[in-house]
Design an enzyme around this catalytic site. Structure first.
Site, PDB file in Angstrom:
ATOM      1  N   GLY A  98       3.808  -0.265  -1.326  1.00 13.27           N
ATOM      2  CA  GLY A  98       3.613  -0.912  -2.609  1.00 13.27           C
ATOM      3  C   GLY A  98       4.754  -0.645  -3.564  1.00 13.27           C
ATOM      4  CE1 TYR A 124      -3.067   3.073   0.657  1.00 17.20           C
ATOM      5  CE2 TYR A 124      -2.674   2.847   3.009  1.00 17.20           C
ATOM      6  CZ  TYR A 124      -3.241   3.523   1.948  1.00 17.20           C
ATOM      7  OH  TYR A 124      -3.977   4.656   2.177  1.00 17.20           O
ATOM      8  CB  CYS A 125       0.973   4.295   0.234  1.00 20.74           C
ATOM      9  SG  CYS A 125       1.633   5.980   0.201  1.00 20.74           S
ATOM     10  CG  LEU A 126       7.296   4.608   0.478  1.00 19.44           C
ATOM     11  CD1 LEU A 126       7.867   4.774  -0.915  1.00 19.44           C
ATOM     12  CD2 LEU A 126       7.801   5.697   1.394  1.00 19.44           C
TER      13      LEU A 126
END
Length: 554
Positions: free
Chosen positions: A289, A285-287
């Protein structure tokens, strides 16, 4: 002998950076001068802009939604609104479309102008906002007195640093982050949580969840009703999740390489010890990811076959169009930011919060200030708001690595991001990919997230859902006003542009979670008995209950 002048320069640079709110004054001056010089040397363009800017259209709620509504139609508030709209229209006409101006400079000038426009909005004034005046009259001035008390309370909190009092109602392990589990690994950077099974049988392949370390991991395990982790466990998945340490000054030298080695690779080793010979569904998720995508590319390069699938939730892999966050990323901005971080060893949560607020100042800064201090109202805190107030820091080296190599150089998309001294390519990833973007995301714009289709020549299922960067992820079944659309691109299929994706995909009412869970199940083997918690014989005994200790550090 050369170190003393360098240290003096860095100290002065950091001071200037602090005074500018983290924005480089040099970058601002360069942007303004570039725009002003080109406008001054094109008088015809300036005259046309002045004429066009004098023609004011009807009020546009998209530019300033706080000035919409019937109360603003009455005089003198309609006059205030019209004057503000006229100034905004004139500024936009002058700023945009000046030939010769660097695109980044034009965007930065427009961003800075918008900050001033938001500041000067009549919605921010006690005597120019009809809602404030009406409530003050109705309460005999009590609303303004309450607002003054709220300001004193918040000023004390800003000075001394305690979290909002209401946040005590959302404590990890008590009211949030409640999914049962055990910590089975703790190193200097992470705790790895293995969640207890909730079904008699489970899917063969486990799920490893990697959240961003910009904020604490439990955004994916908030309250029981909106916990994605709990949802996956309830559907028969064996779930592991990384809880990142909240770093301090002593962790300044931790970089992206350490986050990859001590975070993802160490976690995969632990999962392999608990479930030997089982491939893993990696979810980032987000960074988290972005880091997971880097790990997947490195593993593909090295013929490490431990991944079954790769899921990227609001995670960018190409940073050429990162949205307005890109306004903070150029050589001048990074030089100031690095010197600020070098003095304290990390980037503070409040500094990050200020940057995100600047992206949507009307919604995230001025509207709450008006509500709290002029209307005298407090919005009841919910679990997501409490999580958002539970900030973390980012180590100096990691944040510098991340901004320079990914945002500034776009090294991952361009094939020169190094892992263990060798470049990695996302094109090497050959496992199925599930990529999700959120429609109103200001942190990872969905069209930027969509670029994974250009970089990975494998099966990609792309999902677009309603909501923003956080709220769009918290989209549990039964959540109102949620819909999503999905389109699968098979391996070696022709590329579809984002607009083609919108045209060909069908909108489905409801949460994207069941779609994701079904995708995981379709890429899993037969169900079997749940594994034991941890693996003491292989060096991963349970060492404490979830959510662990790292998540509690402030």
């Amino acid at each position: 002998m050369n170190e003393a002048p360098d240290e003096l320069d860095r100290t002065l640079h950091a001071l200037w950076g602090h005074l500018g709110g983290g924005l480089s004054p040099a970058a601002q001056m360069l942007a303004w001068s570039d725009w002003a010089i080109h406008l001054a040397t094109q008088p015809g363009r300036a005259v046309r802009a002045g004429i066009d800017g004098a023609v004011v259209q009807a009020p546009d709620p998209a530019h300033e939604p706080r000035l919409s509504g019937g109360e603003w139609d009455a005089w003198p508030f309609s006059f205030y609104r019209q004057a503000h709209e006229a100034a905004a229209h004139r500024l936009r006409t002058f700023i945009h479309g000046v030939p010769g101006v660097d695109r980044h400079h034009e965007q930065l000038v427009a961003f800075l102008a918008r900050q001033w426009l938001e500041l000067l909005s009549p919605a921010n004034g006690a005597i120019t906002n009809p809602q404030v005046l009406r409530k003050a009259a109705a309460t005999g001035g009590t609303s303004l007195a309450n607002g003054a008390m709220h300001w004193l309370e918040d000023a004390g909190r800003a000075a001394w640093g305690p979290p909002p009092a209401e946040a005590a109602s959302f404590r990890p392990g008590h009211e949030v982050a409640l999914t049962p589990g055990k910590v089975i690994l703790r190193n200097e950077l992470i705790e790895l949580i293995q969640y207890a099974p909730a079904t008699p049988t489970v899917h063969a392949e486990p799920v490893l969840v990697v959240s961003a370390w910009i904020m604490k991991y439990y955004v994916l395990d908030l309250s029981p009703h909106n916990s994605l982790i709990r949802h996956l466990v309830a559907q028969g998945h064996t779930v592991f999740a990384i809880s990142w340490k909240n770093p301090g000054a002593a962790d300044a030298r931790l970089g992206m390489a350490e986050y990859l080695r001590l975070g993802i690779m160490a976690s995969l080793d632990a999962v392999e010890a608990v479930l030997p010979a089982r491939r893993v569904h990696a979810v980032g998720y987000c960074l988290g990811g972005t880091l997971m995508a880097i790990a997947a590319a490195a593993m593909a390069r090295d013929r490490d076959g431990r991944l079954a699938t790769l899921t990227l939730l609001a995670a960018q892999t190409d940073f050429t169009e990162p949205g307005e966050l890109g306004l903070f990323i150029d050589e001048s901005q990074l030089a100031f930011l690095e010197d600020i971080m070098s003095r304290q060893g990390y980037l503070d949560a409040r500094q990050m919060a200020a940057a995100f607020q600047a992206l949507r100042p009307g919604e995230l800064l001025w509207a709450p200030l008006v509500r709290n201090y002029l209307l005298g109202e407090r919005v009841p805190m919910n679990d997501l708001m409490a999580w958002n107030a539970d900030g973390t820091r980012m180590p100096y080296r990691m944040h510098s690595d991340y901004l320079r190599s990914l945002f500034l150089d776009n090294a991952l998309a361009e094939g020169h991001y190094l892992v263990d001294g060798r470049p990695v390519s996302l094109n090497d990833i050959d496992v199925p990919v599930f990529a999700l973007g959120t429609r109103t995301d200001h942190v990872a714009p969905w069209r930027s997230v969509y670029k994974v289709n250009l970089l990975c020549d494998t099966e990609v299922s792309f999902v677009l859902t309603e909501g923003g960067h956080n709220a769009g992820i918290l989209s549990e079944p039964g959540h109102p006003h949620r819909s999503h659309r999905v389109l699968k691109r098979t391996k070696n299929a022709p590329y579809l542009a984002p607009d083609e994706f919108l045209a060909r995909s069908q909108e489905t009412t409801g949460s994207w979670w069941p779609c994701f869970q079904q995708w995981l199940a379709d890429h899993s083997g037969p169900r079997r008995r749940p594994p034991a918690m941890g693996s003491p014989r292989r060096g991963y005994p349970p060492i404490g209950d979830a959510p662990g200790t790292y998540v509690l550090a402030r």
